[in-house]
Design an enzyme around this catalytic site. Structure first.
Site, PDB file in Angstrom:
ATOM      1  N   LYS A 179    -103.547 -38.796   6.940  1.00  0.00           N
ATOM      2  CA  LYS A 179    -102.277 -38.086   6.795  1.00  0.00           C
ATOM      3  C   LYS A 179    -102.208 -37.620   5.348  1.00  0.00           C
ATOM      4  O   LYS A 179    -102.879 -38.177   4.483  1.00  0.00           O
ATOM      5  CB  LYS A 179    -101.115 -39.060   7.084  1.00  0.00           C
ATOM      6  CG  LYS A 179     -99.811 -38.398   7.380  1.00  0.00           C
ATOM      7  CD  LYS A 179     -99.573 -38.255   8.874  1.00  0.00           C
ATOM      8  CE  LYS A 179     -98.242 -37.580   9.141  1.00  0.00           C
ATOM      9  NZ  LYS A 179     -97.960 -37.489  10.579  1.00  0.00           N
ATOM     10  N   GLY A 214     -81.232 -37.084  21.729  1.00  0.00           N
ATOM     11  CA  GLY A 214     -81.910 -36.022  21.002  1.00  0.00           C
ATOM     12  C   GLY A 214     -82.437 -34.979  21.959  1.00  0.00           C
ATOM     13  O   GLY A 214     -83.414 -35.217  22.680  1.00  0.00           O
ATOM     14  N   GLY A 251     -86.964 -33.385  23.583  1.00  0.00           N
ATOM     15  CA  GLY A 251     -85.920 -33.880  24.492  1.00  0.00           C
ATOM     16  C   GLY A 251     -85.582 -32.889  25.596  1.00  0.00           C
ATOM     17  O   GLY A 251     -85.340 -33.267  26.743  1.00  0.00           O
TER      18      GLY A 251
HETATM   19  N1  LIG Z   1     -92.628 -32.243  18.517  1.00  0.00           N
HETATM   20  C1  LIG Z   1     -93.681 -33.018  18.720  1.00  0.00           C
HETATM   21  O1  LIG Z   1     -94.717 -32.574  19.204  1.00  0.00           O
HETATM   22  C2  LIG Z   1     -93.588 -34.490  18.395  1.00  0.00           C
HETATM   23  C3  LIG Z   1     -94.756 -35.273  18.511  1.00  0.00           C
HETATM   24  C4  LIG Z   1     -94.694 -36.646  18.267  1.00  0.00           C
HETATM   25  C5  LIG Z   1     -93.484 -37.203  17.881  1.00  0.00           C
HETATM   26  N2  LIG Z   1     -92.360 -36.421  17.747  1.00  0.00           N
HETATM   27  C6  LIG Z   1     -91.105 -37.059  17.343  1.00  0.00           C
HETATM   28  O2  LIG Z   1     -90.147 -36.897  18.382  1.00  0.00           O
HETATM   29  C7  LIG Z   1     -88.838 -36.736  17.826  1.00  0.00           C
HETATM   30  C8  LIG Z   1     -88.238 -35.438  18.301  1.00  0.00           C
HETATM   31  O3  LIG Z   1     -89.085 -34.369  17.903  1.00  0.00           O
HETATM   32  P1  LIG Z   1     -88.656 -32.847  18.133  1.00  0.00           P
HETATM   33  O4  LIG Z   1     -89.852 -32.045  17.825  1.00  0.00           O
HETATM   34  O5  LIG Z   1     -87.978 -32.721  19.447  1.00  0.00           O
HETATM   35  O6  LIG Z   1     -87.611 -32.689  16.955  1.00  0.00           O
HETATM   36  P2  LIG Z   1     -86.341 -31.711  16.913  1.00  0.00           P
HETATM   37  O7  LIG Z   1     -85.936 -31.667  15.479  1.00  0.00           O
HETATM   38  O8  LIG Z   1     -86.612 -30.431  17.638  1.00  0.00           O
HETATM   39  O9  LIG Z   1     -85.235 -32.491  17.779  1.00  0.00           O
HETATM   40  C9  LIG Z   1     -84.551 -33.605  17.356  1.00  0.00           C
HETATM   41  C10 LIG Z   1     -83.149 -33.518  17.952  1.00  0.00           C
HETATM   42  O10 LIG Z   1     -82.458 -34.736  17.663  1.00  0.00           O
HETATM   43  C11 LIG Z   1     -81.137 -34.413  17.316  1.00  0.00           C
HETATM   44  N3  LIG Z   1     -80.563 -35.502  16.536  1.00  0.00           N
HETATM   45  C12 LIG Z   1     -80.739 -35.794  15.218  1.00  0.00           C
HETATM   46  N4  LIG Z   1     -80.041 -36.892  14.891  1.00  0.00           N
HETATM   47  C13 LIG Z   1     -79.445 -37.328  16.029  1.00  0.00           C
HETATM   48  C14 LIG Z   1     -78.601 -38.421  16.321  1.00  0.00           C
HETATM   49  N5  LIG Z   1     -78.234 -39.298  15.398  1.00  0.00           N
HETATM   50  N6  LIG Z   1     -78.160 -38.562  17.597  1.00  0.00           N
HETATM   51  C15 LIG Z   1     -78.516 -37.678  18.552  1.00  0.00           C
HETATM   52  N7  LIG Z   1     -79.323 -36.610  18.335  1.00  0.00           N
HETATM   53  C16 LIG Z   1     -79.763 -36.440  17.074  1.00  0.00           C
HETATM   54  C17 LIG Z   1     -81.248 -33.110  16.564  1.00  0.00           C
HETATM   55  O11 LIG Z   1     -80.010 -32.395  16.528  1.00  0.00           O
HETATM   56  C18 LIG Z   1     -82.310 -32.375  17.379  1.00  0.00           C
HETATM   57  O12 LIG Z   1     -81.751 -31.603  18.421  1.00  0.00           O
HETATM   58  C19 LIG Z   1     -89.040 -36.838  16.296  1.00  0.00           C
HETATM   59  O13 LIG Z   1     -88.836 -38.173  15.894  1.00  0.00           O
HETATM   60  C20 LIG Z   1     -90.482 -36.455  16.110  1.00  0.00           C
HETATM   61  O14 LIG Z   1     -91.020 -37.017  14.941  1.00  0.00           O
HETATM   62  C21 LIG Z   1     -92.386 -35.086  18.017  1.00  0.00           C
END
Ligand SMILES: NC(=O)c1ccc[n+]([C@@H]2O[C@H](COP(=O)([O-])OP(=O)(O)OC[C@H]3O[C@@H](n4cnc5c(N)ncnc54)[C@H](O)[C@@H]3O)[C@@H](O)[C@H]2O)c1
Length: 360
Positions: A83, A183, A188
């Site tokens: 990383k 989320g 989500g």
């Molecule tokens: N996108 C990927 O491919 C991927 C891969 C591995 C892990 N992740 C992890 O999965 C999670 C989501 O990723 P993503 O790409 O959907 O991110 P994203 O930023 O698109 O979505 C996150 C959502 O969570 C909401 N949120 C933030 N704080 C909140 C709270 N306290 N209560 C309720 N909702 C809240 C935000 O408004 C947003 O809509 C992250 O932790 C990310 O690190 C994502």
């Protein structure tokens, strides 16, 4: 994998290589951490973040690179764990020169480390980094990349959840189960679609009015609750943290009514010991880094020349890996988080060892 104390240094944490990179003119200050190349070149994204200090940046890269070794091992990839962090506010200092300077440092490692997106870096940034190095993935479709990784991340989380459902209720189907999604972002939203298709009832929350509006418009059957605390306390069968880390903590675990936790968020366990608290309450936790590996499976596939069907097949195997971890956890009498670490360490040792067989 366990959480490091911030005082840990690369020697005590067992990292292979930690590289400090600086280009004064562009303002680049980066640290690349390679935890292990036992299974192949280290793969992991670049986090661009305004750390309070160099110590904080170092602690984060050590922790994250180690986590990637475990994630990549259990995703079945021929890739080790690494990383990088760029220390600074991306809003203030991100520039073509800085990203290209960074790309040259990645190139200088000769393929021991492949970079990709993470917090603060985007597909478009990887396109710029790629102008200086071959060792970058997660680029845009126009540049031969695979694009949005959240599609396969959501698919993989769904597979992990199915394996947990089978373990607890005897069938992988989520039909008739109430699933709480915290989320409704990139992952989500897709996960909600898979759950509804499978006949689950979805209860969800998000802090973003835009995300809530999207769900109201596209999936009006989803029940929305005020916040994550309300979701945790709701009458749900499965809890899917898909927002930020630390969702499972000393406050939420005692209040949680779900029997299964399976979600996309990284670092869901707020501190070591939470996995035991979950097990003691009879809640089956599918380790975050196992079920959310669809994204890294996608960017890894891009290195071969992206093929969506092949990558999806690999992400589908998260179902089998999760089953294996849950079986091992039962057999060894440990929480699934511990079983996952053991399985990852076993693969790194068993397969990594083969490089000792001399070929020419
Ligand atoms: N996108 C990927 O491919 C991927 C891969 C591995 C892990 N992740 C992890 O999965 C999670 C989501 O990723 P993503 O790409 O959907 O991110 P994203 O930023 O698109 O979505 C996150 C959502 O969570 C909401 N949120 C933030 N704080 C909140 C709270 N306290 N209560 C309720 N909702 C809240 C935000 O408004 C947003 O809509 C992250 O932790 C990310 O690190 C994502």
């Amino acid at each position: 994998m366990g959480v490091f104390a911030s005082t840990d240094d690369p020697v005590s944490t067992g990292h292979e290589q930690v590289v400090f990179c600086q280009d004064k003119q562009s303002g680049l200050k980066a640290i690349i951490g390679i935890y292990s190349t036992a299974l192949g070149p280290a793969l992991g994204g670049t986090r661009f973040y305004p750390y309070a200090s160099e110590d904080d940046a170092l602690a984060d890269v050590l922790d994250l690179s180690r986590g990637m070794a475990y994630k990549n091992a259990l995703a079945g990839l021929d890739l080790g764990g690494g990383k990088a962090v760029i220390w600074g506010d991306p809003e203030q200092i991100k520039s073509e020169a800085l990203l290209r300077a960074y790309g040259r440092f990645v190139e200088s490692l000769g393929g021991r480390y492949y970079t990709a997106c993470d917090v603060g870096t985007y597909v478009a940034d990887m396109d710029v980094v790629a102008r200086e190095t071959r060792y970058v993935t997660g680029r845009s479709v126009e540049h031969g990349g695979a694009g949005d990784s959240s599609i396969l991340t959501a698919w993989g989380v769904f597979q992990g959840m199915r394996a947990a459902a089978e373990h607890v209720w005897g069938t992988p189907s989520l039909q008739g189960r109430r699933v709480g999604v915290a989320g409704l972002g990139k992952v989500g939203k897709y996960l909600t679609g898979h759950l509804l298709d499978d006949g689950a009832e979805v209860v969800a929350t998000d802090v973003s009015p835009k995300a809530l509006a999207w769900v109201r418009a596209n999936h009006p059957q989803v029940t929305l609750v005020d916040d994550a605390s309300a979701l945790v306390a709701a009458d749900i069968d499965v809890y899917a943290p898909c927002a930020l880390g630390g969702a499972l903590n000393d406050d939420t675990v005692p209040a949680l009514r779900a029997k299964v936790v399976a979600g996309a968020a990284n670092n869901q366990l707020a501190h070591p010991g939470i996995e035991k608290l979950l097990a003691d309450r009879g809640i089956l936790y599918t380790p975050d880094y196992v079920v959310n590996a669809g994204g890294v499976i996608q960017v890894a596939d891009e290195i071969e020349g992206f093929n969506f069907d092949r990558a999806k097949l690999r992400a589908t195997r998260i179902y089998d890996t999760t089953r294996e971890i849950l079986r091992l956890a039962d057999a060894e009498g440990v929480p699934p988080a511990v079983a996952a670490d053991r399985l990852a360490e076993r693969r790194m040792a068993d397969v990594g060892r083969l490089r000792a067989i001399h070929l020419r």
